[in-house]
Design an enzyme around this catalytic site. Sequence first.
Site, PDB file in Angstrom:
ATOM      1  N   LEU A   1      33.914  38.919  38.006  1.00 15.32           N
ATOM      2  CA  LEU A   1      35.398  38.377  38.744  1.00 15.32           C
ATOM      3  C   LEU A   1      36.573  38.558  38.090  1.00 15.32           C
ATOM      4  CD1 LEU A   1      36.222  37.315  41.688  1.00 15.32           C
ATOM      5  CD2 LEU A   1      36.154  34.970  40.658  1.00 15.32           C
ATOM      6  N   ASP A   2      37.348  39.342  38.825  1.00 14.04           N
ATOM      7  CA  ASP A   2      38.724  39.752  38.212  1.00 14.04           C
ATOM      8  C   ASP A   2      38.948  40.076  36.869  1.00 14.04           C
ATOM      9  OD1 ASP A   2      39.783  38.767  40.788  1.00 14.04           O
ATOM     10  OD2 ASP A   2      39.642  36.683  40.152  1.00 14.04           O
TER      11      ASP A   2
END
Length: 299
Positions: free
Chosen positions: A243-244
């Site tokens: 994530l990210d």
Amino acid sequence: MKNIRQQKIDSFQELRQNKARLLIHCPDQPGIVSAVSEYLYQHDANIIESSQYTTDPKGGEFFMRIEFEAGDLDSKKEELEEKFIPIAKQFAMDWRFSYVYQVKKMAIFVSKELHCLRELLWEWQSGDLTADIPLVISNHEQAREIVESLGIPFYYIPANKDIRKQVEAKQLQLLKDYQIDFIVLARYMQILTPDFVAAQKHRIINIHHSFLPAFVGAKPYERAYERGVKLIGATSHFVTDDLDEGPIIEQDISRVDHRDNSEDMKKIGQSIERSVLARAVKWQLDDRIIVHKNKTIVF
């Protein structure tokens, strides 16, 4: 009468019918630029722009982007690619030709916040975003009016973690039906599953509301305000399973001070988000991005 979307496609194709790009990645070695340039010359191509980068002059990786123009390109593109294969094998290249008149199809995913969507649609309307936008997908209804007023199909697909797989199955089918080239998450506030990401590897561009890796997660501007930060920013990156943490395409920042409350910071941050995402999307459309490991080379 043609709608706005079809008018845009026609205008983009007419302006760029004889332009193409060649992207190359291979081990660095002497003679690459010379061989490629000579090859294009032999095929009556005029080089408009050429950029190259080497990670290490002594045994590193070589990256190159060439934009060129050639008459009657559509009829000879297959021959152009076929006869390039011996050069590609000689230098162990990963390579691809991209033809500018083949307007890329971009799907936009959005939730409630519409500032990034509005920016992309404005750039598209003004002719500065040379893409076809066949559809917009959202888990909320807020964007329907602005999207449909431009002749772009809008798909409302409610989403939450309990029905995520069913939702993504519908989304993937739409992407297939419309033959989408890449996806832009214009503040789409749903986490994508690993299966979805794997099906669209390096084809999903996200905008993150902070200068990564700082203030990851919920309420970034409130947390930034509480910490008394002096710089806020935004990051556009490709989506990966982490994530990210995907390859970063573009970032920007703006100064703030003690007079700016969290709402002020949010407005400043949204302005940065709009411009950062728009630049990243334009670079993708112009074939300026090559992903290498967890980084990007942006020409």
